[in-house]
Motif scaffolding. Structure first.
Motif, short mmCIF file in Angstrom:
data_model
loop_
_atom_site.label_atom_id
_atom_site.label_comp_id
_atom_site.label_asym_id
_atom_site.label_seq_id
_atom_site.Cartn_x
_atom_site.Cartn_y
_atom_site.Cartn_z
N VAL A 371 0.86 -1.18 0.00
CA VAL A 371 0.00 0.00 0.00
C VAL A 371 0.90 1.23 0.00
N ARG A 372 0.43 2.27 -0.68
CA ARG A 372 1.24 3.48 -0.84
C ARG A 372 0.43 4.69 -0.41
N TRP A 373 1.11 5.67 0.20
CA TRP A 373 0.44 6.91 0.57
C TRP A 373 1.45 8.04 0.72
N VAL A 374 0.93 9.26 0.84
CA VAL A 374 1.74 10.44 1.14
C VAL A 374 1.35 10.92 2.53
N GLU A 375 2.35 11.09 3.37
CA GLU A 375 2.12 11.50 4.75
C GLU A 375 2.63 12.93 4.95
N VAL A 376 1.80 13.76 5.57
CA VAL A 376 2.16 15.15 5.80
C VAL A 376 2.34 15.37 7.29
N ALA A 377 3.54 15.71 7.69
CA ALA A 377 3.81 16.04 9.10
C ALA A 377 4.67 17.30 9.08
N GLY A 378 5.82 17.28 9.76
CA GLY A 378 6.74 18.40 9.61
C GLY A 378 7.34 18.41 8.23
N GLN A 379 7.31 17.27 7.57
CA GLN A 379 7.81 17.15 6.21
C GLN A 379 6.82 16.30 5.41
N VAL A 380 7.02 16.25 4.11
CA VAL A 380 6.20 15.39 3.25
C VAL A 380 6.95 14.08 3.06
N ARG A 381 6.25 12.97 3.30
CA ARG A 381 6.89 11.65 3.22
C ARG A 381 6.10 10.77 2.26
N LEU A 382 6.80 10.19 1.30
CA LEU A 382 6.21 9.21 0.39
C LEU A 382 6.49 7.83 0.97
N VAL A 383 5.44 7.03 1.15
CA VAL A 383 5.58 5.76 1.86
C VAL A 383 4.98 4.63 1.03
N GLU A 384 5.70 3.51 0.98
CA GLU A 384 5.19 2.28 0.39
C GLU A 384 5.44 1.17 1.41
#
Length: 683
Positions: A371-384
């Motif tokens: 599964v893949r998503w984009v996470e927004v916190a203090g930075q933008v993180r691309l996650v798979e």
């Protein structure tokens, strides 16, 4: 009975080593059962899963047989704090009492150790830093001349959120390895060498799975020589494992690359290239990626099932990825000219290649089993991410030795003829006899299962109250109502209260409401997670109203649900704002749900309900930590009583006395204020 089992039973007996260590020691049937099962597993090999309730004494139940076995042992804990406790207190205590010739070692990830080369670079760059950063850096430099281990946990007063930490520690990406001018003095390498020479090595789950993913931090050499592996707080290994067995790419990694590129260029090749322009182009491309994501709230996870993450403009997103790729290629071209001039340049070229490869992976379609998503916190993180660690555990760790011939992955069995012994233990591993919540996600369906109940008298020591007059959890007025209940109850018992919330929104709403109520100098002190460092919040709650201070309420979320120990009078009321079901909009939760539904199962019964039961059990476990503790658990969610599944959730909790009415709750609060903690508050 085998010789190891006999030795273990002797150690736990009335004349054994534990009795000699502590005059108050008394044998506990549950602890003996667990120790006996661990001893059997060590002798024959295989996997043992043990759920050991609070107060069983599980640490000594696995340490004693592990030490007496004479085998090489790897111990993995959930956090660095637990790792330090095990290494600095529990292990030395037992090893000394047993008079065993055992060498122990502590091994953490790179971010825990001072990097002398990075500290040197940070010193040269202090002109660009504020005075506070310079002051902390000066303290680090003074400490660096005295420390042997380089473990930043030794440095008293260093906030875990300090901006100095990334400046003085290395990452896999920026480490120069054997080319580093400080390679011989490297604290990370020293820790690895000591681990390779030790009989018992204490690590943490993050290091274990990070190493399993990249085979970079010494574990690839260490694991094949170890025959006994113990995971304490094992309930965390699935979620920890999926973090590292997938793929991540963050704007922070690109910014670090840009910053290190500029620093290396100015240091080793000033004037030979426009380093500010090259690094600035990377920074601007990172800015474009942030703009393409837009103003999402911190903590947002954007689904990414198609080519572009949901709600994002395809043109802006694809243009941002292209610009980032181009900026990286240009940076690598500039670096390549000087790659032989310094190890810094050579490593930066390698980092650029790695970043480009990851970017290319995210530009391609997502594989069907992740599964893949984009996470927004203090930075933008691309996650798979994989959905769980089951396949990895079965194929790379638990496989029989015969299955490993010709495999270029880690060998999963040591050179000895006996199979490796895997021990998994925690106070919370599921809510059914087979502990399927844990075993299915970790590929341990064939493991031996042991459940050992807590020795505490929960009915006498504690009560469970579900207030039926609260608004439903979905009602906007719910958090304010919970805050009013907490305020009234905490005032009666002088603080001594922990509020656990299921969302950051509720954390802020309840915290603000309580701080407004007790804002005066004479009121209770209200602490909210995020206002102070975690360690300081814990210390303040443990301190309570001692030394003439104010009583205390702590409102917290996330990591405070587990691994947080406040024995005695300092904590006597735990309030959980609502049932901790998995967040429905989370991409990982949705993917797991869809997989269960596609297989014909009920995602609510097979996934959401067990997840809530385990989390609820963890949160409730903060209340009673010792045989003399007393307290009340409040669950501010009427579904616990009104819905049919509430019975299953109540069964997951310790057998506390149920407080049926507000009058029962008031009486229990009164009993807490007038009785000693040595006597039960209810007959």
């Amino acid at each position: 009975m085998t010789s190891l089992q006999e030795a273990v039973r002797s150690a736990f007996g009335p004349e054994g080593v534990l009795a000699q260590m502590d005059e108050h020691y008394r044998a506990r049937e549950g602890q003996m059962r667990m120790a006996d099962a661990v001893a059997q597993t060590i002798e024959r090999g295989g996997s043992l899963v043990v759920e050991a309730g609070t107060g069983v004494g599980k640490t000594f139940a696995y340490l004693v047989p592990a030490l007496l076995s004479g085998e090489r042992v790897l111990l993995s804990t959930a956090t660095k704090a637990l790792q330090d406790q095990l290494f600095a207190r529990d292990l030395p205590q037992l090893v000394g009492a047993m008079a065993l010739p055992v060498r122990t070692a502590l091994l953490k990830g790179r971010a825990s150790y001072l990097c002398l080369h990075r500290m040197e670079l940070a010193r040269l760059d202090t002109a660009a830093q504020d005075r506070q950063v310079q002051r902390v850096l000066a303290k680090v430099e003074v400490w660096s001349r005295a420390t042997r281990s380089g473990d930043l946990a030794e440095l008293a007063g260093l906030d875990e959120r300090s901006p100095i930490i990334p400046l003085v520690t290395s990452t896999r990406e920026n480490c120069l390895g054997a080319s580093c001018p400080h390679f011989r003095q490297c604290h990370v390498n020293l820790a690895r060498r000591e681990a390779l020479a030790a009989d018992v090595v204490v690590i943490n789950h993050h290091l274990f799975f990070a190493d399993l993913a990249v085979r970079e931090s010494g574990m690839a050499e260490l694991l094949p020589t170890v025959r006994v592996v113990v995971f304490d707080e094992a309930h965390q290994i699935n979620e920890t494992g999926v973090q590292f067995l997938g793929l991540q790419l963050s704007t922070g990694q690109w910014q670090d690359f840009s910053r290190d590129l500029l620093a290396a260029g100015l240091r080793h090749a000033r004037g030979l290239a426009d380093w500010a322009q090259v690094a600035g182009e990377v920074e601007r491309a990172v800015g474009d990626l942030r703009l393409a994501v837009g103003p999402a709230a911190p903590g947002t996870r954007l689904r990414w099932t198609l080519q572009v993450p949901e709600s994002l403009a395809p043109d802006a997103w694809n243009a941002a990825l292209r610009r980032l790729s181009l900026a990286c290629v240009q940076a690598m071209e500039a670096l390549d000219v000087f790659s032989g001039a310094s190890p810094d340049f050579a490593r930066l070229c390698e980092r650029g290649s790695e970043l480009l490869a990851r970017l290319g992976r995210f530009a391609a379609p997502c594989a069907p089993d992740v599964v893949r998503w984009v996470e927004v916190a203090g930075q933008v993180r691309l996650v798979e991410s994989p959905l769980d660690i089951a396949q990895t555990m079965r194929s790379r760790l638990l496989a029989a030795p015969a299955d490993e011939e010709g495999d270029d992955e880690w060998p999963t069995a040591p050179p000895q003829h006996a199979r490796r012994a895997w021990i998994f233990t925690s106070a919370t591993l599921g809510d059914d006899p087979g502990l399927t919540w844990f075993t299915e996600r970790c590929g341990l369906q064939g493991a031996e299962i042991l459940r050992v109940e807590s020795p505490f008298d929960y009915a006498a020591q504690s009560g469970l109250y579900v207030p039926l007059n609260l608004p439903p959890p979905a009602d906007p007025a719910h958090s304010a109502a919970v805050a009013r209940l907490v305020g009234a109850a905490a005032l009666r018992i002088g603080g001594r209260t922990l509020v656990l919330t299921t969302t950051l929104k509720a954390l802020r709403a309840i915290g603000d409401e309580l701080q407004a109520r007790f804002g005066g100098p004479q009121g209770l002190e209200v602490l909210v997670q995020g206002d102070w460092p975690k360690r300081r919040l814990m210390e303040r709650l443990r301190e309570g109203a001692s030394h003439g201070g104010q009583g205390c309420i702590l409102v917290a979320s996330a990591s405070f649900w587990e691994g947080f120990d406040v024995p005695g009078d300092a904590l006597q009321l735990v309030v959980i704002d609502k049932l901790p079901f998995p967040p429905p909009g989370d991409p990982l939760v949705e993917a797991r749900t869809q997989r269960i539904e596609a297989e014909g199962g009920s995602a609510f019964r097979a996934y959401a309900l067990p997840e809530a039961a385990v989390a609820l059990k963890q949160g409730a476990g903060r209340l009673i930590r010792r045989e003399s503790d007393q307290g009340i658990l409040v669950v501010g969610d009427t579904r616990m009583v009104t819905m049919g599944y509430g019975k299953r959730l109540r069964r997951a909790l310790p057998p506390m006395r149920v407080l049926e009415s507000p009058q029962d709750f008031d009486a229990a609060l009164d009993a807490l204020t007038r009785t000693s903690t040595k006597d039960p508050i209810w007959p």
